[in-house]
Design a protein around this motif. Sequence first.
Motif, short mmCIF file in Angstrom:
data_model
loop_
_atom_site.label_atom_id
_atom_site.label_comp_id
_atom_site.label_asym_id
_atom_site.label_seq_id
_atom_site.Cartn_x
_atom_site.Cartn_y
_atom_site.Cartn_z
N TYR A 50 2.75 1.75 -6.53
CA TYR A 50 1.90 0.85 -7.30
C TYR A 50 0.49 1.08 -6.79
O TYR A 50 0.24 0.94 -5.59
N LEU A 51 -0.43 1.45 -7.66
CA LEU A 51 -1.81 1.70 -7.24
C LEU A 51 -2.60 0.40 -7.27
O LEU A 51 -2.72 -0.23 -8.32
N VAL A 52 -3.08 0.02 -6.11
CA VAL A 52 -3.73 -1.28 -5.93
C VAL A 52 -5.06 -1.11 -5.19
O VAL A 52 -5.39 -0.01 -4.75
N THR A 53 -5.77 -2.21 -5.03
CA THR A 53 -7.01 -2.18 -4.25
C THR A 53 -6.66 -2.11 -2.76
O THR A 53 -5.52 -2.38 -2.38
N SER A 54 -7.64 -1.81 -1.94
CA SER A 54 -7.38 -1.68 -0.50
C SER A 54 -6.88 -2.99 0.11
O SER A 54 -6.09 -2.98 1.05
N GLU A 55 -7.30 -4.14 -0.44
CA GLU A 55 -6.85 -5.44 0.09
C GLU A 55 -5.37 -5.67 -0.16
O GLU A 55 -4.72 -6.38 0.59
N GLU A 56 -4.83 -5.10 -1.21
CA GLU A 56 -3.43 -5.33 -1.57
C GLU A 56 -2.49 -4.26 -1.00
O GLU A 56 -1.28 -4.40 -1.11
N ALA A 57 -3.04 -3.20 -0.47
CA ALA A 57 -2.23 -2.06 -0.03
C ALA A 57 -1.20 -2.49 1.02
O ALA A 57 -1.49 -3.26 1.93
N ASP A 58 0.01 -1.97 0.85
CA ASP A 58 1.12 -2.22 1.77
C ASP A 58 2.09 -1.05 1.60
O ASP A 58 3.04 -1.12 0.81
N ALA A 59 1.81 0.04 2.30
CA ALA A 59 2.55 1.29 2.12
C ALA A 59 4.08 1.13 2.21
O ALA A 59 4.79 1.72 1.39
N PRO A 60 4.62 0.37 3.15
CA PRO A 60 6.08 0.25 3.23
C PRO A 60 6.73 -0.29 1.95
O PRO A 60 7.88 -0.01 1.67
N THR A 61 5.97 -1.05 1.16
CA THR A 61 6.52 -1.58 -0.09
C THR A 61 6.08 -0.75 -1.30
O THR A 61 6.32 -1.15 -2.44
N GLY A 62 5.41 0.38 -1.06
CA GLY A 62 5.00 1.26 -2.14
C GLY A 62 3.68 0.89 -2.78
O GLY A 62 3.26 1.50 -3.76
N ARG A 63 2.99 -0.10 -2.25
CA ARG A 63 1.69 -0.51 -2.78
C ARG A 63 0.62 0.30 -2.05
O ARG A 63 0.31 0.02 -0.91
N ILE A 64 0.09 1.31 -2.75
CA ILE A 64 -0.89 2.19 -2.12
C ILE A 64 -2.27 2.02 -2.75
O ILE A 64 -2.40 1.78 -3.94
#
Length: 156
Positions: A99-113
Amino acid sequence: MLEIRKKLEEEITALEYELRNELPREILRARAHGDLSENAEYHAAKERQGMVNARLGQLQKRLSELSMIDTTKIPHDRVGLGSRVVVLDMKKEEKFTYYLVTSEEADAPTGRISTGSPIGRSLLGKEVGDTVKLQAPGGAKELEILELQTIHELTK
């Protein structure tokens, strides 16, 4: 993105309160102890005041940047902010969902990059069937885009 804005606004409110109410009291209390040159409390409060001011500036700038994001300009058929992308790592022969998100939302282990990460940057503007090659912290990667849902489809 409303979630991020709310989070930023809450932190800004808390820091502004600290800057305008708590820190001035701490500084006054510390000044009352006398000689400022050897007053650790005073120096700590002044240092904290500088850090709060700097963080407040960063948050206000980021909030301003977020308000300038125009979702109507995000493509409907290509990877962009808010997209869900399923890729095939061609070396590992494994599928990953990002899931491509802003830097504030990023959470690599959950796939939010973040769109600013190596993988995020390489996927931006691509479409289903495209292959991207990139250098990531774990080494070279080659990813094929298998599925794509843009922010427009995900927010319907």
